[in-house]
Scaffold this active site. Structure first.
Site, PDB file in Angstrom:
ATOM      1  N   GLY A 109      44.326  51.186  74.794  1.00  0.00           N
ATOM      2  CA  GLY A 109      45.095  49.975  74.541  1.00  0.00           C
ATOM      3  C   GLY A 109      46.081  50.075  73.395  1.00  0.00           C
ATOM      4  O   GLY A 109      46.768  49.107  73.087  1.00  0.00           O
ATOM      5  N   GLN A 110      46.162  51.255  72.743  1.00  0.00           N
ATOM      6  CA  GLN A 110      47.076  51.354  71.602  1.00  0.00           C
ATOM      7  C   GLN A 110      48.520  51.198  72.048  1.00  0.00           C
ATOM      8  O   GLN A 110      48.877  51.527  73.175  1.00  0.00           O
ATOM      9  CB  GLN A 110      46.911  52.723  70.926  1.00  0.00           C
ATOM     10  CG  GLN A 110      45.572  52.863  70.236  1.00  0.00           C
ATOM     11  CD  GLN A 110      45.342  54.285  69.782  1.00  0.00           C
ATOM     12  OE1 GLN A 110      46.268  55.017  69.493  1.00  0.00           O
ATOM     13  NE2 GLN A 110      44.079  54.669  69.744  1.00  0.00           N
ATOM     14  N   THR A 111      49.330  50.697  71.121  1.00  0.00           N
ATOM     15  CA  THR A 111      50.724  50.418  71.456  1.00  0.00           C
ATOM     16  C   THR A 111      51.395  51.635  72.091  1.00  0.00           C
ATOM     17  O   THR A 111      52.179  51.497  73.029  1.00  0.00           O
ATOM     18  CB  THR A 111      51.506  50.055  70.173  1.00  0.00           C
ATOM     19  OG1 THR A 111      50.575  49.489  69.254  1.00  0.00           O
ATOM     20  CG2 THR A 111      52.607  49.088  70.474  1.00  0.00           C
TER      21      THR A 111
END
Lengths: 945, 183
Positions: free
Chosen positions: B71-73
């Site tokens: 889910g990291q940018t």
């Protein structure tokens, strides 16, 4: 059924590459299917890999799409498929930026995967991690390094090595684990299968990989490396792996090259290694010792005993059954033969038997080595051996042999007879392509120009040769040589007949070359009959059907006509027919291209050929010989420049590895040609400066001398330019700071002996502003009151520093900067700056003929080798070393150096005979100089050091 | 009769067809924990997912192919590479992270506009209900603007992956919807 589909898929045996787009489409379809078929996917990936390994690439979008579809295969637990997936990821990592998406899945396999996929997973890690993600793999890698499974541990060590340039801090924490892995003899997991007795328990390759990593981690810590070597060599059985042992030798090589004083302490170990059970270790050790000894400052650190046993080890290796070992040993011997052939003469019997080796590489190497070790006595017998041999090898080998013979001819000019006989024989009788024949012609031309007494024999043979020669290029070259040298022989008319035959029999290209050659004979001194026959021949030719031939004949007739008159035109015509000056080609090329590209006045002014420097024949020869000597020298020093430890482990195609390579590789220095170009460029720039136009033409320029360390804040190098009445020092100043500009940069030169200085500074041309990483020139001009002035100058760089605004890269307006000074090395004008190197065929008689003599004796107390003294003398005097005297034999304590040059001011010749004797107290030099000019002679002899 | 067919399809599905399910959401929402809660029924220690985790699990006679994407940018842009053939999306929200609720809503709506996801069902987990200060499911639903969604089966379930609450309820709903829609 399955066997059939398998076959159909593979289309076994076909060597054609599968179509790129078909593979791509198939991959996209099959990999995105649900559920996926592991076997089909595996085959598809193998075909994809085949494409990639054959150098095919995919555009970035396709590569990305491929990567993502391959990443979807992680859903299937099949181990074999997973291995293929890892191979594909490694290959695609260079093409697609998005490989980091596989990181989590890889890490999961490293943690929980089967032993089969673990190593593959670990190896692919290096391709997906970057600086910001590397730390997350730390724990995993560390535990993999200490794993009991050799393949897992190896994979982790290699991955760490590949990650080193990406995340040094992370990998540094593995130092202890890696060190442990060197000593840990890991075994393959015990297999109870039937095969177990055929397979070794371990190859211990992990040791090699661990040693590689440890070296990289500690390479800047000399003490740690010393400790490592000691630990590994004291316990002789610790390293089981052959490659690891070789690596250890290379490590020692690295250490002694960094600090040559360490060599003596390694000698006992090296002795041991010379008789190691692995041939590769013996070879590597021999290579270390010989390349170390080939550097003159190190030679005396190598004990004669060690060197002797090195040679006998190599000698032994020449007779082993393995081709590679023979080749490697021979290669080392060949390298030694280039500088000190006398040391390997004892290997001659083995070398001679290798001439008939079935491997052509080996036999050719053996011959070229023998040619170098050849002494005046056995050259002719050697040459007869080669004559038999050369007819049945391929062109490439023939060329190598001819080149070796060519160097031989430069080293043993007195042996020219047998050499010429050999060359002419292969030229006439052997089959071969143009390049081969051309190399023979090159060799023959060399002999003609550097061994004058051979001239007539060679020319006569060449005349024979051109009667039946199939290559235009070679014919034209021979005709040119005949035209150049023929008129000065005892029987010029002989050559005229041969040349005219060509006009009658050959095509127009050769006819026109022959015309030019013929016309030169018309100038032969005191032979009016020859001249008139040439004129009548040329008249006949001027009816030739080819335009070019006709034109050349007509102009030649006209020019010959002019020469008989006794006026100014006669001289010009003379020069055009038989020019005595040659253009400086790099400079001519530069100027012509500048002329063509300027185009400002659309060529209304003609090209000014007078501005290009010209050389006389002797000067050209001098430069030629110098270049050849340097070539030989570069070949020999190459060995020591090899990267100390070659770290290309397994995956050679890896991009990241290349990154590692470029970091360790330090660019080679300027080569000869570039150096010439730079020199020409400096001279041109100098002449374009308005202030120097009054000084007249440039007489001589020195080589570029560096005046600071290469790492200094301001890197300065200097060039000395000599004019008739002036001297100009050119300082090339480079600002290596990033945030500071320098204003009004000038160099203040103070004479070492200000009272009696014979140079008056006339002006300085400062640099207005020197921006970061820019190099500009500052000139300081002096007037000299006599022709030759020798003086030293202390130099100070003065400037105003201005801080730069990082946004605009301009200095701040309100900042006035502050004055600063920076001391650079002194610059010395010495006699050598007034000398140009020059060639003479017969040094002894030239020396005796020169009228003025001067003798000086020097005592050098420092402990340096003869070779270092020679190198220094050659540079200081700018003279050309002759008769191969620029190399001192390593084992001798005396040497005689012959130098020849001439004054750049007036062309007066000068010859130096320098005798040196080395004793325990130092080196005594007796320099005997003879010159046409008395002053020059004494200046040079007294200013040698 | 209808029953007979559906059980036949069931069997066909169970052996041949795998259902692709994506678990998406901002970083630290608990996606990986939910994945392994589903697969092995335990809480595993996780670290930020760089890339994805994929597991195959059987649930009520169905084979589920569950993809948990990081889910990291930096990884969110790659979500779209895995949209194809997706039966359902599980969107996980950290109910305590009020500050980033708007970001989560933005990512969710952007994702649902994708062509490839037009037919996928959506299950939202309002996760981390075990923590104090967690928003309730209806509050999360409001913040995410779920009511605006048209032409799509969706549901929101309050869950705690650590305690194992709500997960199977949510999945049950999802499986029912998929079965209904794909038959």
């Amino acid at each position: 059924m399955s066997a059939q589909t398998y076959k159909k898929f593979e289309n076994a045996g076909s060597t054609d590459l599968p179509d790129k787009m078909t593979i791509y489409q198939d991959c996209m379809n099959k990999f995105n299917e649900s559920p996926i078929s592991p076997k089909r996917c595996r085959i598809l990936i193998s075909r994809l890999l085949r494409l990639l390994l054959n150098g095919e690439t995919f555009p970035e979008t396709e590569a990305t799409a491929l990567f993502f579809s391959i990443s979807k295969l992680f859903q299937h637990p099949n181990d074999s498929l997973r291995q293929m997936v890892y191979l594909a990821i490694k290959e695609l990592s260079g093409m697609s930026e998005d490989v980091l998406m596989a990181t989590s899945s890889i890490m999961k396999d490293i943690q929980n995967g089967s032993d089969l996929v673990k190593p593959n997973a670990i190896r692919s890690l290096a391709y997906v991690l970057d600086e910001s993600t590397a730390f997350s793999a730390e724990r995993l890698l560390k535990s993999a390094v200490v794993s009991k499974q050799p393949s897992v541990s190896s994979a982790a060590l290699i991955t760490s090595l590949n990650l080193l340039p990406i995340s040094e801090t992370t990998i540094k924490r593995f130092a202890n684990e890696a060190q442990e892995a060197i000593g840990d003899l890991k075994q393959f997991p015990h297999s109870s299968g039937a095969n177990s007795e055929y397979y070794p328990n371990s190859t211990f390759t992990t040791q090699y990989h661990a040693l590689g990593l440890v070296y990289q981690l500690k390479k800047n810590d000399k003490m740690a490396l010393l400790k490592l070597v000691k630990q590994l060599s004291d316990n002789g059985n610790l390293l089981k792996n052959q490659m690891a042992k070789v690596q250890l030798v290379k490590l020692v090589n690295d250490l002694v090259n960094r600090d040559n004083q360490l060599f003596p302490q390694f000698q006992p170990i090296l002795f041991n290694w010379l008789s190691n059970k692995f041939e590769s270790v013996q070879i590597e050790t021999a290579k270390l010792i010989t390349s170390f000894a080939s550097s003159h400052k190190n030679a005396r650190l190598v004990s004669p005993d060690l060197f002797a046993s090195t040679i006998s080890t190599l000698q032994g290796l020449l007779t082993v059954p393995r081709v590679t070992s023979r080749f490697a040993a021979l290669r080392i011997l060949n390298k030694i033969s280039m500088t000190s052939p006398e040391k390997i003469v004892i290997c001659n019997p083995e070398l001679e038997s290798l001439i008939n080796d079935s491997n052509r590489n080996i036999s050719t190497y053996a011959i070229t080595t023998l040619l170098k070790t050849g002494t005046a006595k056995n050259i002719s017998s050697l040459i007869s051996t080669i004559t038999k041999f050369i007819h049945d090898v391929s062109d490439d080998f023939k060329i190598i042999i001819v080149d070796a013979v060519r160097t031989l001819s430069l080293n043993f000019p007195q042996e020219w007879k047998s050499i010429v006989k050999f060359l002419i024989d292969v030229l006439k009788n052997s089959e071969g392509g143009l390049t081969f024949k051309n190399s023979i012609i090159e060799a023959i031309f060399d002999i003609v120009s550097f061994v004058p007494q051979s001239k007539e024999v060679v020319l006569e043979n060449l005349c024979d040769f051109i009667e039946d020669c199939e290559y235009n290029e070679i014919l034209v070259r021979v005709l040119h040589l005949l035209g150049k040298e023929g008129p000065f022989t005892s029987k010029p008319s002989l050559y005229v007949r041969h040349i005219y035959n060509r006009v009658v029999l050959e095509n127009s290209i050769i006819r026109s070359a022959a015309v030019v050659a013929l016309s030169k004979f018309a100038l032969t001194k005191n032979d009016s009959t020859l001249k008139s026959s040439i004129i009548s021949l040329l008249k006949r030719i001027s009816n030739d059907q080819d335009d070019e031939v006709r034109d050349r004949a007509t102009i030649a007739l006209k020019l010959i006509d002019f020469t008989s008159a006794d006026d100014e035109n006669s001289l010009i015509a003379h020069d055009l027919l038989q020019s005595k000056k040659f253009y400086d080609l790099p400079s001519l090329e530069n100027k012509l291209s500048a002329y063509l590209s300027s185009n400002t006045d659309s060529f209304s002014t003609p090209f000014d050929s007078a501005s290009v420097r010209k050389f006389t024949e002797d000067e050209v020869k001098a430069m030629d010989l110098k270049r050849k000597q340097e070539q030989v020298f570069n070949n020999t020093s190459e060995g020591s420049r090899e990267t100390p430890i070659d770290m290309s482990l397994e995956s050679t195609t890896s991009i990241k590895e290349q990154r590692l390579d470029t970091e360790t590789y330090h660019g080679a220095s300027l080569d000869q040609h570039q150096e010439e170009l730079v020199a020409t460029k400096y001279a041109d720039e100098l002449m374009n400066v308005e202030e120097f136009k009054d000084f007249g033409s440039l007489i001589n320029s020195s080589k570029i001398i560096s005046l600071t360390e290469q790492e200094a804040e301001f890197v300065v190098s200097g060039v000395k330019h000599i004019f008739k009445k002036h001297v100009v020092f050119q300082f090339n100043i480079k600002n290596t700071l990033t945030d500071v500009a320098l204003d009004n940069v000038a160099v203040v030169c103070t004479s070492e002996d200000a009272e009696s200085s014979k140079l008056n500074e006339t002006f300085t041309l400062p640099i207005d502003r020197l921006m970061p990483s820019i190099e500009l020139q500052c000139y300081v001009a002096f007037e000299k009151d006599s022709d030759v002035v020798m003086e030293g100058f202390l130099n100070n760089l003065v400037f105003t520093t201005r801080e730069l605004n990082p946004d605009t890269q301009e200095p701040y307006e309100d900042d006035e900067g502050f004055q600063d000074e920076y001391e650079i090395d002194p610059i010395y004008l010495n006699a050598g700056d007034y000398i140009e190197s020059s060639f003479i065929g017969d040094f002894e008689s030239a020396f005796d003929e020169l009228p003025n003599e001067e003798i000086a004796v020097y005592n050098i107390q420092e402990d340096i080798s003869l070779q270092e003294v020679i190198d220094k003398l050659v540079v200081n005097t700018s003279c050309l070393p002759l008769s191969n005297t620029q190399f001192a034999p390593n084992d001798s304590n005396s040497h005689t150096l012959k130098l020849f040059g001439k004054s750049a001011l007036n062309g007066m010749k000068v010859a130096l005979l320098i005798k040196m004797i080395k004793s325990s107290k130092g080196i005594v030099i007796k320099a005997q100089g003879r010159a046409e000019d008395e002053e020059l002679c004494s200046d040079l002899v007294n200013g040698l050091m | 009769m209808g029953n007979y067919f559906s059980s036949m399809f069931d069997r066909l599905w169970g052996t041949n067809k795998e259902l692709r399910i994506l678990i998406l959401g901002l970083d630290g929402a608990g996606k990986t924990t939910i994945l392994y809660r589903l697969q092995i029924g335990e809480v595993v220690t996780t670290k930020p997912t760089i890339g994805f985790n994929v597991e195959t699990l059987s649930y009520k006679n169905l084979k589920l192919n569950v993809w948990d994407l990081g889910g990291q940018t930096s990884i969110r842009p790659y979500w779209r590479c895995y949209y194809a053939d997706t039966a359902a999306v599980i969107f996980v929200v950290d109910s305590t992270d009020k500050d980033r609720m708007a970001t989560a809503a933005k990512e969710l709506h952007m994702m649902l506009q994708e062509e490839e996801l037009q037919d996928s069902a959506l299950l939202v987990f309002a996760n981390k209900q075990d923590q104090p200060g967690a928003l309730s499911a209806s509050e999360v639903s409001k913040q995410l603007n779920l009511v605006e969604l048209k032409d799509r089966s969706w549901s929101i379930v309050a869950s705690s992956a650590i305690k194992g609450e709500g997960i199977s309820e949510g999945l049950d709903w999802l499986i029912d919807v998929i079965k209904e829609e794909q038959l």
